[in-house]
Design an enzyme around this catalytic site. Structure first.
Site, PDB file in Angstrom:
ATOM      1  N   ASP A 193       0.834  -1.197   0.000  1.00  0.00           N
ATOM      2  CA  ASP A 193       0.000   0.000   0.000  1.00  0.00           C
ATOM      3  C   ASP A 193       0.876   1.256   0.000  1.00  0.00           C
ATOM      4  OD1 ASP A 193      -2.783   1.207   0.570  1.00  0.00           O
ATOM      5  OD2 ASP A 193      -1.602   2.059   2.201  1.00  0.00           O
ATOM      6  N   GLU A 229       1.503  -0.241  -5.033  1.00  0.00           N
ATOM      7  CA  GLU A 229       0.544   0.795  -5.400  1.00  0.00           C
ATOM      8  C   GLU A 229       1.328   2.077  -5.685  1.00  0.00           C
ATOM      9  OE1 GLU A 229      -3.234   3.371  -3.853  1.00  0.00           O
ATOM     10  OE2 GLU A 229      -1.478   3.016  -2.614  1.00  0.00           O
TER      11      GLU A 229
HETATM   12  C1  ARE Z   1      -9.527   8.549   5.804  1.00  0.00           C
HETATM   13  C2  ARE Z   1     -10.356   9.752   5.384  1.00  0.00           C
HETATM   14  C3  ARE Z   1      -9.482  10.993   5.256  1.00  0.00           C
HETATM   15  C4  ARE Z   1      -8.784  11.246   6.566  1.00  0.00           C
HETATM   16  C5  ARE Z   1      -7.991  10.004   6.934  1.00  0.00           C
HETATM   17  C6  ARE Z   1      -7.358  10.140   8.288  1.00  0.00           C
HETATM   18  O1  ARE Z   1     -10.995   9.492   4.163  1.00  0.00           O
HETATM   19  O2  ARE Z   1     -10.284  12.107   4.912  1.00  0.00           O
HETATM   20  O3  ARE Z   1      -7.886  12.346   6.427  1.00  0.00           O
HETATM   21  O4  ARE Z   1      -8.863   8.861   7.001  1.00  0.00           O
HETATM   22  O5  ARE Z   1      -8.358  10.369   9.221  1.00  0.00           O
HETATM   23  C7  ARE Z   1      -7.894   4.688   2.598  1.00  0.00           C
HETATM   24  C8  ARE Z   1      -8.996   5.640   2.168  1.00  0.00           C
HETATM   25  C9  ARE Z   1      -8.814   7.021   2.758  1.00  0.00           C
HETATM   26  C10 ARE Z   1      -8.675   6.917   4.265  1.00  0.00           C
HETATM   27  C11 ARE Z   1      -7.444   6.054   4.535  1.00  0.00           C
HETATM   28  C12 ARE Z   1      -7.153   5.878   6.015  1.00  0.00           C
HETATM   29  O6  ARE Z   1      -9.010   5.723   0.742  1.00  0.00           O
HETATM   30  O7  ARE Z   1      -9.969   7.797   2.443  1.00  0.00           O
HETATM   31  O8  ARE Z   1      -8.533   8.222   4.813  1.00  0.00           O
HETATM   32  O9  ARE Z   1      -7.682   4.737   4.002  1.00  0.00           O
HETATM   33  O10 ARE Z   1      -8.217   5.310   6.666  1.00  0.00           O
HETATM   34  C13 ARE Z   1      -3.277   8.776  -2.770  1.00  0.00           C
HETATM   35  C14 ARE Z   1      -2.158   7.860  -2.302  1.00  0.00           C
HETATM   36  C15 ARE Z   1      -2.529   6.393  -2.409  1.00  0.00           C
HETATM   37  C16 ARE Z   1      -3.860   6.111  -1.692  1.00  0.00           C
HETATM   38  C17 ARE Z   1      -4.907   7.028  -2.320  1.00  0.00           C
HETATM   39  C18 ARE Z   1      -6.282   6.829  -1.683  1.00  0.00           C
HETATM   40  O11 ARE Z   1      -0.990   8.129  -3.088  1.00  0.00           O
HETATM   41  O12 ARE Z   1      -1.504   5.625  -1.810  1.00  0.00           O
HETATM   42  O13 ARE Z   1      -4.512   8.418  -2.158  1.00  0.00           O
HETATM   43  N1  ARE Z   1      -4.244   4.691  -1.789  1.00  0.00           N
HETATM   44  C19 ARE Z   1      -3.953   3.727  -0.694  1.00  0.00           C
HETATM   45  C20 ARE Z   1      -5.091   2.752  -0.465  1.00  0.00           C
HETATM   46  C21 ARE Z   1      -6.255   3.476   0.162  1.00  0.00           C
HETATM   47  C22 ARE Z   1      -5.840   3.954   1.546  1.00  0.00           C
HETATM   48  C23 ARE Z   1      -4.457   4.419   1.629  1.00  0.00           C
HETATM   49  C24 ARE Z   1      -3.570   4.330   0.574  1.00  0.00           C
HETATM   50  C25 ARE Z   1      -3.941   4.806   2.944  1.00  0.00           C
HETATM   51  O14 ARE Z   1      -5.422   2.085  -1.635  1.00  0.00           O
HETATM   52  O15 ARE Z   1      -7.386   2.660   0.249  1.00  0.00           O
HETATM   53  O16 ARE Z   1      -6.698   5.055   1.933  1.00  0.00           O
HETATM   54  O17 ARE Z   1      -3.476   3.615   3.571  1.00  0.00           O
HETATM   55  C26 ARE Z   1      -3.534  11.448  -7.324  1.00  0.00           C
HETATM   56  C27 ARE Z   1      -2.200  11.261  -6.615  1.00  0.00           C
HETATM   57  C28 ARE Z   1      -2.197   9.958  -5.826  1.00  0.00           C
HETATM   58  C29 ARE Z   1      -3.372   9.920  -4.884  1.00  0.00           C
HETATM   59  C30 ARE Z   1      -4.661  10.053  -5.671  1.00  0.00           C
HETATM   60  C31 ARE Z   1      -5.867  10.067  -4.765  1.00  0.00           C
HETATM   61  O18 ARE Z   1      -3.656  10.513  -8.373  1.00  0.00           O
HETATM   62  O19 ARE Z   1      -1.153  11.229  -7.569  1.00  0.00           O
HETATM   63  O20 ARE Z   1      -0.980   9.880  -5.097  1.00  0.00           O
HETATM   64  O21 ARE Z   1      -3.406   8.670  -4.172  1.00  0.00           O
HETATM   65  O22 ARE Z   1      -4.632  11.268  -6.417  1.00  0.00           O
HETATM   66  O23 ARE Z   1      -6.981  10.243  -5.512  1.00  0.00           O
END
Ligand code: ARE
Ligand code: CA
Length: 497
Positions: A193, A229
């Site tokens: 992740d 990812e």
């Molecule tokens: C949640 C709340 C947030 C809050 C946070 C802390 O939604 O508002 O601030 O909690 O309280 C998942 C959810 C998130 C969640 C998080 C923690 O999707 O909503 O936050 O869990 O509970 C970027 C990252 C990429 C990430 C995506 C979502 O680079 O790594 O954002 N994806 C992974 C997983 C997710 C997970 C996390 C990471 C965290 O697959 O499921 O989040 O572990 C552009 C940028 C990208 C960016 C993308 C987002 O393309 O280049 O870098 O991705 O936009 O749209």
């Protein structure tokens, strides 16, 4: 790290999001093994924050590396790994090494207390010195604002999540121990992740200390499969090729370009040379998907653009192309039902967790006789069109794409050597006659009568759906009406009458 260690010709992973381990064990034995799936991605397995309303994303806020979530405890996890490996299906665990929780405090799923403000995680234990702070992160609020800035993206906080200092020997060792524990239990690898938010050199140093895979299930000297990812669409973002020496990367350009084509923003005929010629990484470096746990709710990409289970006809057609084309390792998303309500381009219910009883226990999956699941679980991986394309891919093996045909617009067809043939029709303009795909085509197949495995199975030597006759020259009349239930037909030598 880029070999998934599939058994035989198996080649497809499915993500059984939020499933319980006992159910996954059952599914490996009764369905995934027999239907030729190669592996399962399981949602994060380690202790995580319990959040109000139990959103699915609480699993991405680690509290310790104990194996204990609503999907099951370590005993149940071990049993699942044993059962799936025996059924010929590999297990890949989603690992969250970049960070711990946000700035709240409370209890984790294994009973450990955590305090995000004080950065205390006694379940590991981690304390404030194990996290990036102002010495390493250049932003005032310690948040990532510019995702293209390497230092910021790696040393600051992703959406408020406490960012681990993986340069520290101590942090590294805790993470190495966790991964080795999973490896010793018998998993085949990991989805890493938020890899873009971790320094490639830190990951390299962690992976260099990993055990070989468990000899009970894998050949000597097998390394874990690791897929990263890294969300990269070109331009000046962090290039996913920084990670290709550390395993495979999830090639988001595959999802984006295929979605764009299947939404008729680009003609299907251009797919003829889809792959590296479109700027994608080499096939051997890629893992690909149409939908994912994030895409389905717009946490990555855009709702209205992303294709999820609520647009089943499109999802099936795009997935069919993914499984018919010989590129990367495909992953099929398998989701649960949630009440999608889109307002201002956002899903109000994007947070909704898995189906539970009134005590918060995740519901079990009970397959129906028609192969679908109880309605809380979508089970895309069990849709006939999808499981039969998994079989198509198994039968196509490494045969090349041959006999490409297109109508110069949005109808295409091709074979995989002389083993399998697919035709897709997404023609939207023209009169009905132009919109229907009706053409005598070279299928590459040996002469005979073949079932269209999309409209029905071959049962007792009879096609339950459509069929075609292939003549001695490999030619056949192919038909896909523009208004048919599915936008494609597929034939292979394993479904010949
Ligand atoms: C949640 C709340 C947030 C809050 C946070 C802390 O939604 O508002 O601030 O909690 O309280 C998942 C959810 C998130 C969640 C998080 C923690 O999707 O909503 O936050 O869990 O509970 C970027 C990252 C990429 C990430 C995506 C979502 O680079 O790594 O954002 N994806 C992974 C997983 C997710 C997970 C996390 C990471 C965290 O697959 O499921 O989040 O572990 C552009 C940028 C990208 C960016 C993308 C987002 O393309 O280049 O870098 O991705 O936009 O749209
Ligand atoms: Ca980081």
């Amino acid at each position: 790290f880029s070999n998934p260690h599939f058994i035989g010709n198996r080649s497809v992973i499915t993500h059984l999001m939020e499933w319980k381990y006992d159910d996954i064990g059952d599914e490996c034995e009764r369905f995934l093994g027999p239907y030729g799936y190669g592996g399962v991605q399981v949602s994060p397995v380690n202790e995580h924050a319990i959040m109000d309303g139990r959103p699915w994303y609480e699993r991405y806020q680690p509290v310790s590396y104990d194996i204990h979530t609503r999907s099951g405890d370590e005993q149940q996890f071990r049993r699942m790994v044993q059962r799936c490996n025996k059924a010929g299906v590999r297990i890949y665990v989603d690992i969250v090494l970049n960070h711990m929780t946000d700035g709240q405090s409370g209890l984790g799923t294994n009973g450990h207390h955590y305090d995000g403000v004080a950065m205390q995680y006694p379940g590991v234990p981690f304390g404030p010195n194990d996290f990036h702070g102002h010495e390493t992160c250049p932003t005032n609020d310690l948040e990532i604002h510019n995702y293209s800035n390497r230092i910021e993206a790696r040393n600051c906080r992703l959406v408020g999540l406490r960012d681990l200092k993986q340069q520290s020997e101590y942090v590294k060792q805790k993470q190495v121990d966790f991964l080795n524990h999973l490896i010793d239990i018998g998993v085949a690898g990991f989805r890493s992740d938020a890899s873009t938010h971790q320094w490639p050199d830190d990951l390299r140093s962690i992976y260099s200390r990993l055990h070989n895979l468990n000899n009970e299930f894998f050949t000597e000297n097998s390394h874990p499969f690791i897929y990263h990812e890294t969300i990269y669409y070109g331009g000046n973002g962090i290039n996913s090729n920084e990670y290709t020496s550390l395993g495979r990367i999830i090639e988001f350009r595959f999802y984006k370009e295929i979605t764009n084509v299947f939404r008729n923003n680009n003609q299907l005929r251009w797919l003829r040379n889809f792959g590296t010629e479109w700027g994608l990484v080499p096939s051997g470096d890629a893992l690909v998907m149409i939908d994912s746990h994030d895409l389905r709710v717009g946490h990555t990409g855009q709702l209205g653009f992303n294709i999820n289970c609520f647009e089943a006809r499109l999802l099936k057609a795009a997935t069919a192309f993914m499984l018919a084309w010989n590129y990367g390792i495909p992953r099929v998303m398998s989701s649960y039902f949630w009440d999608q309500i889109i307002r201002d381009g956002k899903d109000v219910n994007d947070w909704v967790g898995p189906p539970t009883d009134q005590h918060g226990n995740i519901l079990s999956v009970h397959p129906n006789p028609d192969m679908t699941c109880n309605h809380e679980w979508i089970c895309e991986h069990r849709w006939r069109e999808i499981y039969n394309m998994v079989k198509f891919k198994l039968i196509a093996g490494q045969e090349p794409v041959n006999n490409w045909w297109d109508n110069g617009d949005n109808q295409i067809a091709f074979s995989r050597g002389n083993r399998a043939f697919i035709a897709i029709n997404l023609q939207k303009n023209g009169n009905d006659h132009d919109k229907n795909l009706q053409k005598r085509l070279q299928t590459g197949l040996p002469p005979g009568i073949y079932c269209d495995i999309i409209s029905g199975n071959l049962i007792n030597n009879r096609c339950m759906g459509k069929s075609i006759q292939v003549d001695k020259n490999g030619l056949s009349d192919i038909y896909v009406g523009h208004d048919e239930f599915d936008a494609f037909v597929a034939y292979h030598i394993g479904a010949r009458v």
